[in-house]
Enzyme design. Structure first.
Site, PDB file in Angstrom:
ATOM      1  N   PRO A   1       0.784  -1.012   0.120  1.00 48.09           N
ATOM      2  CA  PRO A   1      -0.123   0.041   0.083  1.00 48.09           C
ATOM      3  C   PRO A   1       0.826   1.355   0.056  1.00 48.09           C
ATOM      4  O   PRO A   1       1.764   1.181   0.596  1.00 48.09           O
ATOM      5  CB  PRO A   1      -0.813  -0.328   1.152  1.00 48.09           C
ATOM      6  CG  PRO A   1       0.086  -0.814   2.172  1.00 48.09           C
ATOM      7  CD  PRO A   1       0.679  -1.679   1.431  1.00 48.09           C
ATOM      8  N   MET A   2       0.498   2.126  -0.698  1.00 48.28           N
ATOM      9  CA  MET A   2       1.336   3.527  -0.872  1.00 48.28           C
ATOM     10  C   MET A   2       0.259   4.464  -0.950  1.00 48.28           C
ATOM     11  O   MET A   2      -0.231   4.874  -2.087  1.00 48.28           O
ATOM     12  CB  MET A   2       2.348   3.520  -1.732  1.00 48.28           C
ATOM     13  CG  MET A   2       3.663   2.666  -1.627  1.00 48.28           C
ATOM     14  SD  MET A   2       4.685   2.477  -3.128  1.00 48.28           S
ATOM     15  CE  MET A   2       3.763   1.466  -4.130  1.00 48.28           C
TER      16      MET A   2
ATOM     17  N   GLN B   1      -6.828  -1.190   3.486  1.00 50.72           N
ATOM     18  CA  GLN B   1      -6.024  -0.880   4.547  1.00 50.72           C
ATOM     19  C   GLN B   1      -6.658   0.295   5.421  1.00 50.72           C
ATOM     20  O   GLN B   1      -7.020   1.530   4.729  1.00 50.72           O
ATOM     21  CB  GLN B   1      -4.462  -0.591   4.222  1.00 50.72           C
ATOM     22  CG  GLN B   1      -3.826  -0.272   5.584  1.00 50.72           C
ATOM     23  CD  GLN B   1      -2.471   0.270   5.387  1.00 50.72           C
ATOM     24  OE1 GLN B   1      -2.311   1.560   4.872  1.00 50.72           O
ATOM     25  NE2 GLN B   1      -1.574  -0.629   5.663  1.00 50.72           N
TER      26      GLN B   1
ATOM     27  N   CYS C   1       2.591   3.617   9.753  1.00 49.31           N
ATOM     28  CA  CYS C   1       2.843   4.742   9.403  1.00 49.31           C
ATOM     29  C   CYS C   1       3.450   5.982  10.198  1.00 49.31           C
ATOM     30  O   CYS C   1       2.959   5.911  11.629  1.00 49.31           O
ATOM     31  CB  CYS C   1       1.334   5.522   8.962  1.00 49.31           C
ATOM     32  SG  CYS C   1       1.731   7.141   8.351  1.00 49.31           S
TER      33      CYS C   1
ATOM     34  N   LYS D   1      -0.327  -4.338   9.083  1.00 58.21           N
ATOM     35  CA  LYS D   1       1.104  -4.271   8.418  1.00 58.21           C
ATOM     36  C   LYS D   1       1.866  -3.356   9.465  1.00 58.21           C
ATOM     37  O   LYS D   1       1.277  -2.413   9.923  1.00 58.21           O
ATOM     38  CB  LYS D   1       0.949  -3.353   7.068  1.00 58.21           C
ATOM     39  CG  LYS D   1       2.211  -3.055   6.582  1.00 58.21           C
ATOM     40  CD  LYS D   1       2.029  -2.893   4.924  1.00 58.21           C
ATOM     41  CE  LYS D   1       3.283  -2.277   4.268  1.00 58.21           C
ATOM     42  NZ  LYS D   1       3.549  -1.103   4.709  1.00 58.21           N
TER      43      LYS D   1
ATOM     44  N   GLY E   1      10.266  -4.247   1.913  1.00 53.16           N
ATOM     45  CA  GLY E   1      11.442  -3.331   1.712  1.00 53.16           C
ATOM     46  C   GLY E   1      12.487  -3.763   1.096  1.00 53.16           C
ATOM     47  O   GLY E   1      13.027  -4.751   0.942  1.00 53.16           O
ATOM     48  N   ASP E   2      12.540  -2.502   0.286  1.00 53.51           N
ATOM     49  CA  ASP E   2      14.079  -2.222  -0.691  1.00 53.51           C
ATOM     50  C   ASP E   2      13.983  -3.384  -1.890  1.00 53.51           C
ATOM     51  O   ASP E   2      15.063  -3.681  -2.307  1.00 53.51           O
ATOM     52  CB  ASP E   2      15.057  -2.582  -0.030  1.00 53.51           C
ATOM     53  CG  ASP E   2      15.112  -1.497   1.274  1.00 53.51           C
ATOM     54  OD1 ASP E   2      14.596  -0.618   1.148  1.00 53.51           O
ATOM     55  OD2 ASP E   2      15.919  -1.631   2.203  1.00 53.51           O
TER      56      ASP E   2
ATOM     57  N   GLY F   1       6.862  -2.224  -2.905  1.00 48.22           N
ATOM     58  CA  GLY F   1       6.345  -0.851  -2.926  1.00 48.22           C
ATOM     59  C   GLY F   1       7.019   0.059  -4.075  1.00 48.22           C
ATOM     60  O   GLY F   1       6.542  -0.169  -5.212  1.00 48.22           O
ATOM     61  N   ARG F   2       8.057   0.687  -3.702  1.00 49.62           N
ATOM     62  CA  ARG F   2       8.582   1.662  -4.480  1.00 49.62           C
ATOM     63  C   ARG F   2       9.329   0.969  -5.828  1.00 49.62           C
ATOM     64  O   ARG F   2       9.283   1.706  -6.866  1.00 49.62           O
ATOM     65  CB  ARG F   2       9.648   2.321  -3.834  1.00 49.62           C
ATOM     66  CG  ARG F   2       9.270   3.446  -2.728  1.00 49.62           C
ATOM     67  CD  ARG F   2      10.271   3.900  -1.742  1.00 49.62           C
ATOM     68  NE  ARG F   2      10.943   2.811  -0.948  1.00 49.62           N
ATOM     69  CZ  ARG F   2      11.757   2.623  -0.134  1.00 49.62           C
ATOM     70  NH1 ARG F   2      12.592   4.029   0.037  1.00 49.62           N
ATOM     71  NH2 ARG F   2      12.276   1.631   0.553  1.00 49.62           N
TER      72      ARG F   2
HETATM   73  C1  LIG Z   1       4.800   7.056  -1.149  1.00 49.86           C
HETATM   74  C2  LIG Z   1       4.709   5.952  -0.172  1.00 49.86           C
HETATM   75  C3  LIG Z   1       3.366   5.711   0.529  1.00 49.86           C
HETATM   76  C4  LIG Z   1       3.423   4.806   1.523  1.00 49.86           C
HETATM   77  N1  LIG Z   1       1.900   4.726   2.110  1.00 49.86           N
HETATM   78  C5  LIG Z   1       1.752   3.621   2.948  1.00 49.86           C
HETATM   79  C6  LIG Z   1       0.154   3.439   3.220  1.00 49.86           C
HETATM   80  O1  LIG Z   1      -0.465   4.040   3.323  1.00 49.86           O
HETATM   81  N2  LIG Z   1       0.457   2.256   4.301  1.00 49.86           N
HETATM   82  C7  LIG Z   1       1.357   1.564   4.493  1.00 49.86           C
HETATM   83  O2  LIG Z   1       1.108   0.489   5.432  1.00 49.86           O
HETATM   84  N3  LIG Z   1       2.572   1.681   4.137  1.00 49.86           N
HETATM   85  C8  LIG Z   1       2.856   2.601   3.338  1.00 49.86           C
HETATM   86  N4  LIG Z   1       4.035   2.790   2.835  1.00 49.86           N
HETATM   87  C9  LIG Z   1       5.199   1.734   2.997  1.00 49.86           C
HETATM   88  C10 LIG Z   1       4.949   0.796   1.827  1.00 49.86           C
HETATM   89  O3  LIG Z   1       3.907  -0.051   2.026  1.00 49.86           O
HETATM   90  C11 LIG Z   1       6.379  -0.317   2.117  1.00 49.86           C
HETATM   91  O4  LIG Z   1       6.327  -0.960   3.405  1.00 49.86           O
HETATM   92  C12 LIG Z   1       7.718   0.582   2.175  1.00 49.86           C
HETATM   93  O5  LIG Z   1       7.710   1.346   1.060  1.00 49.86           O
HETATM   94  C13 LIG Z   1       8.823  -0.414   2.032  1.00 49.86           C
HETATM   95  O6  LIG Z   1       8.847  -1.177   0.875  1.00 49.86           O
HETATM   96  P1  LIG Z   1       9.442  -0.721  -0.700  1.00 49.86           P
HETATM   97  O7  LIG Z   1      10.994  -0.600  -0.188  1.00 49.86           O
HETATM   98  O8  LIG Z   1       9.027  -1.922  -1.457  1.00 49.86           O
HETATM   99  O9  LIG Z   1       9.210   0.454  -0.912  1.00 49.86           O
HETATM  100  C14 LIG Z   1       4.239   3.822   1.852  1.00 49.86           C
HETATM  101  C15 LIG Z   1       5.416   4.114   1.219  1.00 49.86           C
HETATM  102  C16 LIG Z   1       5.685   5.027   0.104  1.00 49.86           C
HETATM  103  C17 LIG Z   1       7.196   5.274  -0.364  1.00 49.86           C
END
Ligand SMILES: Cc1cc2nc3c(=O)[nH]c(=O)nc-3n(C[C@H](O)[C@H](O)[C@H](O)COP(=O)(O)O)c2cc1C
Length: 333
Positions: free
Chosen positions: A16-17, A71, A101, A140, A202-203, A224-225
Site C-alpha cells: 500500500p502506498m 487498509q 505509518c 502491516k 522493503g527495498d 512498494g517503490r
Molecule cells: C509514497 C509511499 C506511501 C506509502 N504509504 C503507505 C500506506 O498508506 N500504508 C502502509 O502500510 N505503508 C505505506 N508505505 C510503505 C510501503 O507499503 C512499504 O512498506 C515501504 O515503502 C517499504 O517497501 P519498499 O522498499 O518496497 O517501498 C508507503 C511508502 C511509500 C514510498
C-alpha cells in the site's frame, strides 16, 4: 497461498502506498501479471464511520483487482471494528490495519506506527475487529518505533493471538522512516515464529531480490517503490519463480503504461468540489508517479523535469509519447 479463507494466486503483492496505489494504478499492475494481492492506500477509520466521501473514494476498487485488501488506520477499537464492518460491507476480501505509518499527523492520534508502542491496546484493536467481521483481518507493521523499541517479533505474535490472519513487516523503524535498509533478518525471525503467513516488505527493486527474499523464508513479499519504478517487477518475479527468464520490458511498453494510466485516471470519478479540473488532477498524479517511474532510466532526470513542467495534460501526453514512443520507433528503425 492463503490468508484465512482467501486464496492468493501469487505470493507477490503491491504494497500500500498513499497517494500512489490508486485503483487505476493497481489495475494496470495487476493486468501485467504476477500480482497476488493489492492493497488500497490507507483509509481513515474515522472517515469511514462518518461516511466522508473523500475517504470512501480512497477505498474504491474494481472487480478485476480481487483479491483486494482495504487498509484502514485508527486507534479506537470500537471505531476500527465498525470501520472493518463497513469495509466488509463494501465487499473487500481482507481488511488490513496500518501499524506502520510514521507520519506525526497519523501517529499522534494513537494510530499508524504509534500503535506499536502500546501492544496491549493494539491487540485489543485487532481482537475487536476480528470478532466484528468474517473477512480476514491483517496487520502491516514496522520493525518497531525506534532502535530502542524494535518490538515487531513480540507484537506480531500478539497480533496472531488476537486473531490476525496474516502480518506484513516493513523492516525499518518509524524513526528510520525510509533511511538505512530494511532488516530482513528480523522479518525472517517473525516468519519463523508465527503460524499465520508473514509478508516481508522493503527495498526490493529487482525481481531477483523478490525471489531471494522469498527463499529466506517469508510466505510473501510486498513490493512498494520497486513497483512504482518498474510496474512489471511482480510479473518478472513470477517468471523467475516459474523457472523462466524475466520478461523483457521495452521503452515502448513503459510509455504505453503511462498513457494507459492517464486514460484510466481520466475515467475515474472525481469529487468536483475537490479538484478544479480533472486534467489538473491527472497531471498531478502523473507527476507523483513520474518521480519514481523515471528513476534508473537513461535520461530519466530530463524526463522527470519535462513531466514536472508540462503545463497541460496534452503537453504531458506529448512529452511521454516523444520520450518513449518516438525513441522506440527510432531504435527499431
Ligand atoms: C509514497 C509511499 C506511501 C506509502 N504509504 C503507505 C500506506 O498508506 N500504508 C502502509 O502500510 N505503508 C505505506 N508505505 C510503505 C510501503 O507499503 C512499504 O512498506 C515501504 O515503502 C517499504 O517497501 P519498499 O522498499 O518496497 O517501498 C508507503 C511508502 C511509500 C514510498
Amino acid at each position: 497461498m492463503k490468508i484465512g479463507s482467501v486464496t492468493l494466486p501469487s505470493p507477490f503483492a503491491i504494497a500500500p502506498m498513499a497517494g500512489m496505489t490508486d485503483t487505476a494504478f493497481r489495475r494496470l499492475v495487476k493486468r501485467h501479471g504476477g500480482c497476488g494481492l493489492v492493497v488500497t492506500e490507507m483509509v481513515s477509520s474515522e472517515g469511514l464511520v462518518r461516511g466522508i466521501d473523500r475517504t470512501l473514494e480512497y477505498a474504491e476498487y474494481t472487480e478485476e483487482e480481487r483479491p483486494i485488501s482495504i487498509q484502514i488506520f485508527g486507534g479506537d477499537p470500537e471505531k476500527m471494528a465498525a470501520a472493518a464492518q463497513i469495509v466488509e460491507g463494501m465487499g473487500a476480501d481482507i481488511v488490513d490495519v496500518n501499524m506502520g505509518c510514521p507520519v506525526p499527523k497519523i501517529a499522534k492520534h494513537n494510530a499508524g506506527c504509534s500503535l506499536m508502542r502500546e501492544p496491549e491496546h493494539a491487540a485489543s484493536v485487532i481482537g475487536r475487529m476480528a470478532k466484528a467481521v468474517k473477512i480476514p483481518v491483517t496487520v502491516k507493521m514496522r520493525a518497531g518505533w525506534n532502535d530502542a523499541e524494535r518490538n515487531a517479533p513480540t507484537l506480531a505474535k500478539m497480533m496472531e493471538d488476537a486473531g490476525a490472519a496474516a502480518i506484513a513487516v516493513h523492516g525499518r523503524t518509524a524513526a528510520q522512516s525510509y533511511s538505512g535498509t530494511a532488516d530482513w533478518d528480523l522479518v525472517k525471525e517473525i516468519a519463523d515464529a508465527l503460524t499465520i503467513p508473514v509478508f516481508g516488505s522493503g527495498d526490493c527493486i529487482e525481481p531477483e531480490q523478490v525471489i531471494a527474499r522469498m527463499r529466506s523464508g517469508v510466505e510473501g513479499v510486498l513490493v512498494g517503490r520497486g513497483v512504482l519504478r518498474n510496474p512489471w517487477i511482480l510479473a518478472q518475479a513470477a517468471d523467475l519463480a516459474a523457472g523462466r527468464p524475466a520478461r523483457a520490458v521495452t521503452l515502448e511498453d513503459r510509455g504505453r503504461f503511462l498513457l494507459d494510466y492517464i486514460d484510466l485516471l481520466l475515467h475515474e470519478r472525481i469529487d468536483d468540489a475537490r479538484v478544479v479540473s480533472q486534467d489538473r488532477w491527472v497531471v498531478n498524479k502523473m507527476r507523483a508517479l513520474g518521480s519514481w517511474f523515471t528513476k534508473g532510466l537513461d535520461n530519466g532526470s530530463h524526463l522527470r523535469t519535462a513531466i514536472n513542467t508540462a503545463d497541460s495534460l496534452n503537453a504531458l501526453t506529448k512529452t511521454i509519447e516523444d520520450f518513449f514512443l518516438l525513441h522506440a520507433t527510432a531504435r527499431i528503425v
